[in-house]
Design a protein around this motif. Sequence first.
Motif, mmCIF file in Angstrom:
data_model
loop_
_atom_site.group_PDB
_atom_site.id
_atom_site.type_symbol
_atom_site.label_atom_id
_atom_site.label_comp_id
_atom_site.label_asym_id
_atom_site.label_seq_id
_atom_site.Cartn_x
_atom_site.Cartn_y
_atom_site.Cartn_z
ATOM 1 N N THR A 58 0.831 -1.209 0.000
ATOM 2 C CA THR A 58 0.000 0.000 0.000
ATOM 3 C C THR A 58 0.863 1.256 0.000
ATOM 4 N N LEU A 59 1.922 1.250 0.802
ATOM 5 C CA LEU A 59 2.805 2.412 0.881
ATOM 6 C C LEU A 59 3.568 2.610 -0.430
ATOM 7 N N LEU A 60 4.026 1.504 -1.035
ATOM 8 C CA LEU A 60 4.775 1.609 -2.294
ATOM 9 C C LEU A 60 3.894 2.152 -3.422
ATOM 10 N N LYS A 61 2.629 1.771 -3.424
ATOM 11 C CA LYS A 61 1.713 2.259 -4.461
ATOM 12 C C LYS A 61 1.522 3.769 -4.374
ATOM 13 N N SER A 62 1.774 4.332 -3.220
ATOM 14 C CA SER A 62 1.663 5.780 -3.030
ATOM 15 C C SER A 62 3.029 6.466 -3.095
ATOM 16 N N ASP A 63 4.026 5.716 -3.611
ATOM 17 C CA ASP A 63 5.388 6.248 -3.754
ATOM 18 C C ASP A 63 5.976 6.689 -2.417
ATOM 19 N N GLN A 64 5.597 5.976 -1.355
ATOM 20 C CA GLN A 64 6.139 6.279 -0.034
ATOM 21 C C GLN A 64 7.578 5.781 0.066
ATOM 22 N N GLU A 65 8.464 6.596 0.580
ATOM 23 C CA GLU A 65 9.839 6.186 0.827
ATOM 24 C C GLU A 65 9.866 5.300 2.071
ATOM 25 N N LEU A 66 10.373 4.069 1.930
ATOM 26 C CA LEU A 66 10.291 3.107 3.018
ATOM 27 C C LEU A 66 11.601 2.908 3.779
ATOM 28 N N GLU A 67 12.712 3.267 3.178
ATOM 29 C CA GLU A 67 14.010 2.936 3.767
ATOM 30 C C GLU A 67 14.170 3.501 5.170
ATOM 31 N N ASN A 68 13.704 4.710 5.387
ATOM 32 C CA ASN A 68 13.843 5.351 6.694
ATOM 33 C C ASN A 68 12.483 5.595 7.349
ATOM 34 N N LEU A 69 11.559 4.679 7.095
ATOM 35 C CA LEU A 69 10.199 4.833 7.607
ATOM 36 C C LEU A 69 9.914 3.805 8.702
ATOM 37 N N PRO A 70 10.054 4.180 9.974
ATOM 38 C CA PRO A 70 9.597 3.270 11.031
ATOM 39 C C PRO A 70 8.072 3.217 11.001
ATOM 40 N N PHE A 71 7.523 2.045 10.721
ATOM 41 C CA PHE A 71 6.062 1.887 10.693
ATOM 42 C C PHE A 71 5.667 1.090 11.930
ATOM 43 N N ARG A 72 5.178 1.805 12.926
ATOM 44 C CA ARG A 72 4.980 1.249 14.260
ATOM 45 C C ARG A 72 3.525 0.859 14.493
ATOM 46 N N VAL A 73 3.324 -0.345 15.033
ATOM 47 C CA VAL A 73 1.971 -0.800 15.347
ATOM 48 C C VAL A 73 1.876 -1.188 16.807
ATOM 49 N N ALA A 74 0.697 -0.974 17.371
ATOM 50 C CA ALA A 74 0.373 -1.533 18.677
ATOM 51 C C ALA A 74 -0.193 -2.921 18.427
ATOM 52 N N ALA A 75 0.344 -3.912 19.142
ATOM 53 C CA ALA A 75 -0.079 -5.294 18.950
ATOM 54 C C ALA A 75 -0.536 -5.875 20.280
ATOM 55 N N PRO A 76 -1.796 -5.669 20.646
ATOM 56 C CA PRO A 76 -2.299 -6.259 21.889
ATOM 57 C C PRO A 76 -2.249 -7.787 21.809
ATOM 58 N N VAL A 77 -1.702 -8.421 22.837
ATOM 59 C CA VAL A 77 -1.614 -9.880 22.881
ATOM 60 C C VAL A 77 -2.158 -10.372 24.211
ATOM 61 N N SER A 78 -2.728 -11.569 24.194
ATOM 62 C CA SER A 78 -3.312 -12.137 25.399
ATOM 63 C C SER A 78 -2.228 -12.709 26.302
ATOM 64 N N THR A 79 -2.343 -12.401 27.593
ATOM 65 C CA THR A 79 -1.446 -13.008 28.587
ATOM 66 C C THR A 79 -2.237 -13.966 29.473
ATOM 67 N N TRP A 80 -3.468 -14.227 29.098
ATOM 68 C CA TRP A 80 -4.320 -15.070 29.914
ATOM 69 C C TRP A 80 -3.810 -16.508 29.913
ATOM 70 N N GLY A 81 -3.834 -17.130 31.063
ATOM 71 C CA GLY A 81 -3.443 -18.524 31.149
ATOM 72 C C GLY A 81 -2.026 -18.719 31.625
ATOM 73 N N ARG A 82 -1.222 -17.660 31.705
ATOM 74 C CA ARG A 82 0.157 -17.819 32.148
ATOM 75 C C ARG A 82 0.255 -17.963 33.662
ATOM 76 N N ASP A 83 -0.543 -17.173 34.388
ATOM 77 C CA ASP A 83 -0.453 -17.199 35.849
ATOM 78 C C ASP A 83 -1.781 -17.543 36.519
ATOM 79 N N GLN A 84 -2.857 -17.645 35.717
ATOM 80 C CA GLN A 84 -4.167 -17.860 36.308
ATOM 81 C C GLN A 84 -4.332 -19.322 36.709
#
Length: 244
Positions: A58-84
């Motif tokens: 998607t970024l390349l189709k918009s001619d976005q420069e990627l080499e110096n582009l930190p693309f940061r995501v929040a990734a919620p993950v389940s911790t259920w079951g480890r200590d319960q």
Amino acid sequence: AGIGKKRMPSVLNGSNGPHRTVAFYDTELDYIKSIRRALGCSVNDVVLTIVTGAFRDTLLKSDQELENLPFRVAAPVSTWGRDQGHGAIGNQVTSWTIDLPVHIANPVDQLAQIHEITSELKDSNHALGVNMIASFIEYTPGLMSLAARNASGPINSIVTNMPGPQFPLYHLGAQMQRSYPVVPLLESMGISIGVMSYNGILCWGITSDLDIVADLGPFIKSLEKSIVRVGKAAGLAKPSKVKI
């Protein structure tokens, strides 16, 4: 996982408007698990790699420069079951922040970098954010939005992968066919992605801000191509179309 890098401008980020659109996509869960086994990683790593490829296209189709582009995501993950203990109820989620390697073209190299980051986060318990009860998030979205920004700095998107029941559910005798998550958008965010497994299907829910991403069609096509690309890298044929 990319802390300290300043988020660069992205065509997938901008000024939010009042309108949203949601698109859905299905993948056979066994196909994703086959990739996981072939490449020696987790299902979440595979999902993040697929998403990396879709964002990259998607970024390349918009001619976005990627080499110096930190693309940061929040990734919620389940911790259920480890200590319960047995019989405990509730949901616990930890939010990771990950810079997706959108500057890398090869999906195997993308996955290797993602796997290194997620393994480090698991081993060190270096989760950005605190464990939280899912119902609390539901009733305090403003506070959680503020907490996410304060904990990790600016993020470009949210990608959350949730395991669901691998058996059919029913309501008044009618079988539920799919369970699509709809993930809210934070400030300046154009796309968010939710993935949930249900009864052998990986259900994708993609939300966009119409003022930033007016048409989700091209992104869905990029997502589909990325799934095929990652599957090919794992030595698999193209996935079969999911039927209801």
